[in-house]
Design a protein around this motif. Structure first.
Motif, mmCIF file in Angstrom:
data_model
loop_
_atom_site.group_PDB
_atom_site.id
_atom_site.type_symbol
_atom_site.label_atom_id
_atom_site.label_comp_id
_atom_site.label_asym_id
_atom_site.label_seq_id
_atom_site.Cartn_x
_atom_site.Cartn_y
_atom_site.Cartn_z
ATOM 1 N N ARG A 57 0.920 -1.326 0.061
ATOM 2 C CA ARG A 57 0.164 0.010 -0.001
ATOM 3 C C ARG A 57 0.891 1.280 -0.056
ATOM 4 N NH1 ARG A 57 -1.822 -0.398 4.855
ATOM 5 N NH2 ARG A 57 -0.294 1.199 5.645
ATOM 6 N N GLU A 58 1.900 1.301 0.858
ATOM 7 C CA GLU A 58 2.681 2.661 0.968
ATOM 8 C C GLU A 58 3.429 2.619 -0.482
ATOM 9 O OE1 GLU A 58 2.978 4.784 3.360
ATOM 10 O OE2 GLU A 58 1.332 3.511 4.079
ATOM 11 N N MET B 25 1.282 6.582 -6.938
ATOM 12 C CA MET B 25 0.256 7.251 -7.181
ATOM 13 C C MET B 25 0.461 8.753 -7.263
ATOM 14 S SD MET B 25 -2.804 5.029 -5.554
ATOM 15 C CE MET B 25 -4.039 5.930 -6.070
ATOM 16 N N SER B 26 1.089 9.207 -6.115
ATOM 17 C CA SER B 26 1.356 10.506 -5.859
ATOM 18 C C SER B 26 2.437 11.011 -7.033
ATOM 19 C CB SER B 26 1.988 10.787 -4.591
ATOM 20 O OG SER B 26 2.506 12.185 -4.528
ATOM 21 N N ALA B 27 3.240 10.396 -7.412
ATOM 22 C CA ALA B 27 4.289 10.393 -8.426
ATOM 23 C C ALA B 27 3.551 10.753 -9.800
ATOM 24 C CB ALA B 27 5.448 9.374 -8.556
ATOM 25 N N ALA C 233 -3.945 -8.358 -2.888
ATOM 26 C CA ALA C 233 -4.282 -7.390 -3.742
ATOM 27 C C ALA C 233 -5.695 -6.753 -3.448
ATOM 28 C CB ALA C 233 -4.359 -7.607 -5.238
ATOM 29 N N ALA C 234 -6.512 -7.588 -2.867
ATOM 30 C CA ALA C 234 -8.119 -7.085 -2.553
ATOM 31 C C ALA C 234 -7.822 -6.303 -1.517
ATOM 32 C CB ALA C 234 -8.878 -8.371 -2.470
ATOM 33 N N GLN D 245 -7.952 -0.591 0.959
ATOM 34 C CA GLN D 245 -7.083 0.392 1.624
ATOM 35 C C GLN D 245 -6.830 1.779 0.958
ATOM 36 O OE1 GLN D 245 -3.523 -1.946 2.893
ATOM 37 N NE2 GLN D 245 -4.653 -2.633 4.716
ATOM 38 N N LEU D 246 -6.609 1.485 -0.463
ATOM 39 C CA LEU D 246 -6.348 2.913 -1.314
ATOM 40 C C LEU D 246 -7.646 3.370 -1.599
ATOM 41 C CD1 LEU D 246 -3.933 1.131 -3.813
ATOM 42 C CD2 LEU D 246 -3.275 2.789 -1.989
ATOM 43 N N GLY D 247 -8.662 2.680 -1.335
ATOM 44 C CA GLY D 247 -10.089 3.585 -1.771
ATOM 45 C C GLY D 247 -10.524 3.560 -3.280
#
Length: 325
Positions: free
Chosen positions: A59-60, A66-68, A94-95, A100-102
């Motif tokens: 997740r991290e 995703m930020s990049a 992965a689920a 967790q990522l929404g």
């Protein structure tokens, strides 16, 4: 002819806070910093904290990628996680990361190809984006090998560490030439006759335990060099490219001697080979995205650069991905 390409628009990585040095290992197993560095190039590895899960690492890394890429959860419609160390036997880790990522659209599934997992994951995502089954994909490699190691076996426990890396892929239109930015092709393979040369001696159907890593080191070394180099050549030939076109070789970070031998076999100068194994050891499916992030953060990759990614792992599995940055 216009075709769909999978363009890498962001990468990110995560390493657990705890660092285990070679000197630390020497206190509990018959080894030394000099012995490990000479044979592997590894100086340290990161170890997940108690209660820290593969999904946490993944997740991290995904959030940083995703930020990049400046991508929001609602943009993602595919998650492929490459891992050998899932949180649970099922469901797919992965689920959990998807939740967790929404992320609320599309499938999320795991790929099990050991150290080749990230390349296999890229192949799965690239094919789905090309077919129009998704538009924005997260491909993650995340591992907690510290929990499947025999810490009394110096032949394996010194080699591995924990970590995660991720890449965001976006479907874009390409001209159909090898000058297109994005993944040009992927090439993946398995030879199951070598199953017992690198494996974990446990599993739900075998003995209901997670087991420990077991490896025939010399056999793995020889096969890794030949298979990784061969798969890169195959990828280049498939795209009408040559070894001289490679700007950056990004091999699986298992062992500095393997990395050097692959570069030598492909006649790629040392300065064009990304090497990070000294900082985190072999993190299996996470090593290539960790190396990708290393190059990205240091602004080594220029638009249009040709990157050759290659890995080999248990199975035996191996493969390559040829992409233009």
């Amino acid at each position: 002819m216009s075709i769909v390409r999978s363009q890498v628009v962001g990468v990110g990585s995560y390493l657990p806070e705890r660092v285990l040095t070679n000197d630390d290992l020497a206190k509990t197993v018959d080894t030394s910093d000099a012995w490990i560095v000479k044979r592997t190039g590894i100086k340290q590895r990161h170890i997940a904290a108690d209660g820290e899960l593969t999904s946490d690492l993944g997740r991290e890394a995904a959030l940083r990628a995703m930020s990049a890429a400046q991508v929001k959860p609602q943009d993602v419609d595919l998650i492929v996680l490459a891992t050998t160390t899932p949180d649970n036997t099922f469901p797919a880790t992965a689920a959990r990361i998807q939740s967790q990522l929404g992320v609320t659209k599309g499938p999320a599934f795991d790929v099990q190809a050991v150290c080749s997992g990230f390349v296999f994951g890229l192949a799965m995502a690239d094919n789905m984006l090309r077919l129009g089954q998704a538009t924005t994909a997260l491909v993650i490699g995340a591992e907690i090998y510290s929990r499947i190691l025999d810490w009394n076996d110096r032949g394996t426990c010194v080699l591995f560490g924990d970590g995660a890396g991720a890449a965001v892929l976006r479907a874009v239109d390409g001209a159909g030439s090898n000058a297109d930015r994005g993944i040009l092709s992927t090439h993946i393979y398995t030879d199951g006759t070598r199953y017992d040369q690198l494996y974990v001696d446990g599993g739900p159907a075998t003995n209901a335990s997670s087991g420990h890593v077991r490896m025939q080191g010399q056999e793995v070394f020889r096969f890794a060099v030949n298979s990784m180099a061969s798969s890169v050549r195959t990828g280049l030939e498939a795209n009408g490219l040559t070894l001289k076109d490679i700007n950056w070789l990004i091999p699986h970070q298992a062992n500095s001697r393997i990395i050097a031998k692959v570069g030598e076999t492909l006649d790629v100068p040392d300065e064009k080979v990304i090497v990070t194994v000294q900082n985190h050891a072999n993190t299996s499916a996470a090593t290539i995205p960790l190396a990708l992030t290393h190059g990205f953060e240091r602004q080594l990759f220029k638009p249009g650069d040709l990157l050759a990614l290659t890995a080999m792992g248990g199975g035996f599995s191996w493969g390559s991905a040829i992409l233009r940055w």
